[in-house]
Design a protein around this motif. Structure first.
Motif, PDB file in Angstrom:
ATOM      1  N   ALA A 395      49.493  48.762  33.985  1.00 24.74           N
ATOM      2  CA  ALA A 395      48.653  49.829  33.438  1.00 24.74           C
ATOM      3  C   ALA A 395      48.765  49.885  31.918  1.00 24.74           C
ATOM      4  O   ALA A 395      47.754  50.034  31.205  1.00 24.74           O
ATOM      5  N   VAL A 396      49.969  49.769  31.399  1.00 25.72           N
ATOM      6  CA  VAL A 396      50.166  49.791  29.946  1.00 25.72           C
ATOM      7  C   VAL A 396      49.490  48.599  29.292  1.00 25.72           C
ATOM      8  O   VAL A 396      48.826  48.712  28.245  1.00 25.72           O
ATOM      9  N   ASN A 403      41.708  48.437  26.927  1.00 28.04           N
ATOM     10  CA  ASN A 403      41.451  49.875  26.775  1.00 28.04           C
ATOM     11  C   ASN A 403      40.775  50.438  28.026  1.00 28.04           C
ATOM     12  O   ASN A 403      39.753  51.136  27.947  1.00 28.04           O
ATOM     13  N   GLU A 404      41.350  50.134  29.160  1.00 25.65           N
ATOM     14  CA  GLU A 404      40.793  50.599  30.428  1.00 25.65           C
ATOM     15  C   GLU A 404      41.921  51.068  31.331  1.00 25.65           C
ATOM     16  O   GLU A 404      43.071  50.627  31.200  1.00 25.65           O
ATOM     17  N   ASN A 405      41.583  51.933  32.256  1.00 24.32           N
ATOM     18  CA  ASN A 405      42.536  52.383  33.261  1.00 24.32           C
ATOM     19  C   ASN A 405      42.529  51.405  34.434  1.00 24.32           C
ATOM     20  O   ASN A 405      41.465  51.011  34.929  1.00 24.32           O
ATOM     21  N   LEU A 432      40.728  38.767  32.629  1.00 28.27           N
ATOM     22  CA  LEU A 432      39.750  39.712  33.190  1.00 28.27           C
ATOM     23  C   LEU A 432      39.918  39.859  34.694  1.00 28.27           C
ATOM     24  O   LEU A 432      39.922  40.967  35.224  1.00 28.27           O
ATOM     25  N   ASP A 433      40.055  38.736  35.403  1.00 28.60           N
ATOM     26  CA  ASP A 433      40.243  38.750  36.852  1.00 28.60           C
ATOM     27  C   ASP A 433      41.733  38.531  37.134  1.00 28.60           C
ATOM     28  O   ASP A 433      42.225  37.393  37.100  1.00 28.60           O
TER      29      ASP A 433
END
Length: 652
Positions: A395-396, A403-405, A432-433
């Protein structure tokens, strides 16, 4: 008068020139090279010109006294106003005229004239030769002057040398003390700050508080060995603790396999030049580097002890030295000597409370070396993240890079695939994936294992028998761990956190039938040995996934048995000589008969039950050979292991 005339004519005919005598003076005296005043009379044209010019300048305004050549008892009386004397034909005539004028003016006759001559002129006397005692006395005097000058010169040089030596030693201690002041001497902290800029960009570990106490100097009297697999976050935790202290009282060193390079890195961290900048080496026959790296390291630690004594009185806390990547030191004769030297210093300095040393290592062999002589040694074992920590780290990272959850379902699937190794999580979080990136991590680890320990089968050449032993030993241990993992799943089910199966080190050596290969596997990051309790397991969760896929392929056991048989055959050929009828092993039959003439007849009946079509069989595929074939493995991975993120979400 007759005698006077004869003497005068003799002086005029022989053109006698009378030289003046004067005292010589010492000029331009060099105190380091004492010389006598006779050097002033050397054959030097420039010096002669200077002397002549000085005499001409001194003789200005002084009268020239002319000596008549008429008497044998002429004495020259030097007055303060007389510069030098010249006697010649013209001068003698002029002198006679002046003398006659004086006689006539006085009017006293011959006797008065003779008396005046005796008063005005004195007869010339040659200088007397000095006696032997006077010469010896003069010689002793000059020797005393030379000795005094030489002794004074040597005394000045000696005092200057001693003063410089004292200043240099004090300067060395000053520089080494500055290495432990606030600031980043090794530039390691600067690089760490570049990777952790955002507040909260750090996942606390259970060992973090302990390492903070060590770095801050609160724990005294021990030295520590921090172990764990590659990429589990050991160095990051150490650097994070150093950042909190702003590198005060701490220095950071990266180890190397070459002792010379380690010597240079130690000198850089401690700001110690090993006396290579000492000016006294210009006059020494044996240079300061005419030695070995171990002796230089010993000198550096000797200076460090002096600095530690001063700083412990000033600050009351021990200094901390961190040696990172200590496993890079080779396990050979030179490497063992270096480790022994470092451990001896760690034992003595930590026992006195002056210096705390921290060894950071990925391999088990360093623990075995330190265990032999370690009395104040403490081992800190660092493990991977658990599920909660891994999801938090993802998550961090996603917040930082994109910049996404993060989607917690995807985060839990990532944890199921690759576990909680910080190195793998950081790599996956940048893609990304993340699911696709996790599969690639598993494929990479499995390919690495097969490249290092791939089986060659029964067609293995006898020249690579040692490689066959290395591969079969790894495969035997791998198959045992896979069987233990399956039994664990059947008994306990799928656990919330990954718990890899592990074996005691002695048991693993029994399974491999070798005791020396396990260290090589540890260096290759295939298997790892827990230093706290000496248990062997897979190096990481992706590597264990690769083990499961390799062992589940059809024909793997057969390929392993063929390779073992081939290794045994090669060993047997090297020890004994055997005659083997291969046809009997292939199912054929031999018929031996004797006829009436006692002649033996041998006939062979072939069997079709043999493996005649073995050469036409497809090779055993334990991994796809193309990129497209890998997708079938990716689809089945998550199907074999059910995720438990739903239960974890309910608990949270």
């Amino acid at each position: 008068m007759v005698v006077h005339s004869i003497a005068r004519r003799a002086l005029v005919n022989h053109r006698v020139f009378i030289r003046s005598f004067s005292h010589t003076k010492q000029v331009n005296l060099n105190p380091l090279l004492p010389i006598d005043s006779i050097l002033e009379e050397l054959d030097n044209d420039e010096l002669k010109k200077k002397i002549k010019a000085q005499k001409d300048q001194n003789s200005k305004g002084k009268p020239k006294v002319l000596i008549p050549a008429g008497s044998e008892d002429i004495k020259l009386k030097k007055n303060n106003d007389v510069d030098h004397y010249i006697v010649g034909q013209e001068d003698s005539k002029q002198l006679d005229a002046e003398q006659n004028g004086k006689n006539s003016s006085n009017g006293n006759g011959n006797n008065n004239g003779n008396n005046n001559k005796k008063d005005d002129y004195e007869s010339y006397e040659e200088p007397k030769e000095e006696s032997a005692f006077a010469k010896f006395k003069n010689f002793l005097k000059k020797c005393g002057e030379t000795s005094g000058i030489t002794f004074a010169s040597l005394l000045v040089l000696g005092l200057a040398g001693v003063s410089y030596h004292k200043f240099y030693n004090a300067h060395v201690l000053y520089k080494m003390s500055n290495a432990f002041e606030k600031g980043d001497a090794a530039f390691e902290l600067t690089m760490h700050k570049r990777t952790t800029k955002i507040e909260g960009d750090w996942v606390e570990r259970p060992q973090q508080k302990l390492i903070d106490d060590i770095i801050s100097g609160n724990l005294v009297g021990r030295y520590f060995l921090i172990t764990g697999e590659k990429g589990c976050g050991k160095s990051s935790m150490i650097l994070n603790s150093i950042k909190k202290m702003d590198s005060f009282n701490v220095t950071f060193i990266d180890a190397h396999s070459d002792p010379e390079i380690f010597r240079i890195r130690l000198g850089k961290a401690l700001k110690f030049e090993y006396h290579e900048d000492y000016i006294g080496s210009l006059f020494s026959i044996r240079g300061p580097r005419d030695t070995t790296a171990l002796l230089d390291i010993e000198r550096a630690f000797n200076k460090l002890e002096e600095v530690a004594v001063r700083r412990i009185k000033q600050y009351g806390k021990p200094m901390v030295i961190v040696i990172n990547n200590t496993h890079l030191i080779k396990d050979d004769e030179e490497g063992v000597k270096l480790v022994e030297l470092l451990q001896q210093k760690a034992e003595s300095l930590s026992g006195s409370g002056l210096v705390t040393m921290i060894f950071n290592s990925d391999d088990y062999w360093l623990y075995e070396r330190l265990k032999k002589l370690g009395t104040r040694l403490e081992v800190i074992n660092v493990r991977d993240f658990n599920r909660t920590q891994a999801v938090q780290a993802l998550a961090v990272s996603r917040k930082r890079y994109f910049n996404e959850n993060i989607d917690f379902d995807i985060a839990n699937q990532v944890y199921e695939l690759i576990g909680g190794r910080p190195q793998h999580l950081s790599e996956v979080a940048k893609q990304l994936d993340m699911i696709k990136a996790s599969h690639k991590v598993i494929d990479r680890e499995k390919t690495w294992f097969l490249n290092q320990c791939g089986l060659l089968g029964e067609s293995m050449d006898d020249d690579v028998n040692e490689s066959g032993k290395f591969s079969t030993s790894a495969m035997l241990l791998m198959r045992t761990l896979v069987e233990m993992y399956k039994e664990q799943i059947e008994k306990e089910g799928l656990l919330d956190d990954h718990k890899l199966p592990e074996l005691p080190l002695w048991r693993a050596r029994q399974i491999m039938t070798r005791n020396d290969f396990i260290q090589m596997y540890d260096n290759l990051n295939i298997f790892t040995i827990d230093s706290s309790d000496s248990f062997v397991r897979a190096d990481s969760v992706p590597m264990m996934r690769g083990f499961l896929e390799i062992a589940s392929q059809p024909g793997f056991d057969k390929l392993l048995e063929e390779t073992l048989d081939r290794v045994g055959d090669i060993e047997s050929l090297g020890r004994t000589r055997e005659i083997v009828a291969k046809d009997l092993f292939l199912g054929s039959q031999y018929k031996i008969s004797r006829d009436k003439d006692s002649e033996l007849t041998i006939s062979m009946k072939q069997s079709n039950n043999g493996n005649d079509d073995d050469d036409n069989d497809d090779p055993i595929e334990i991994q796809p050979v193309t990129h497209k074939g890998g997708k079938t493995f990716w689809k089945n991975r998550l199907a074999l292991y059910k995720t438990v993120h739903e239960e974890g979400t309910k608990k949270n």
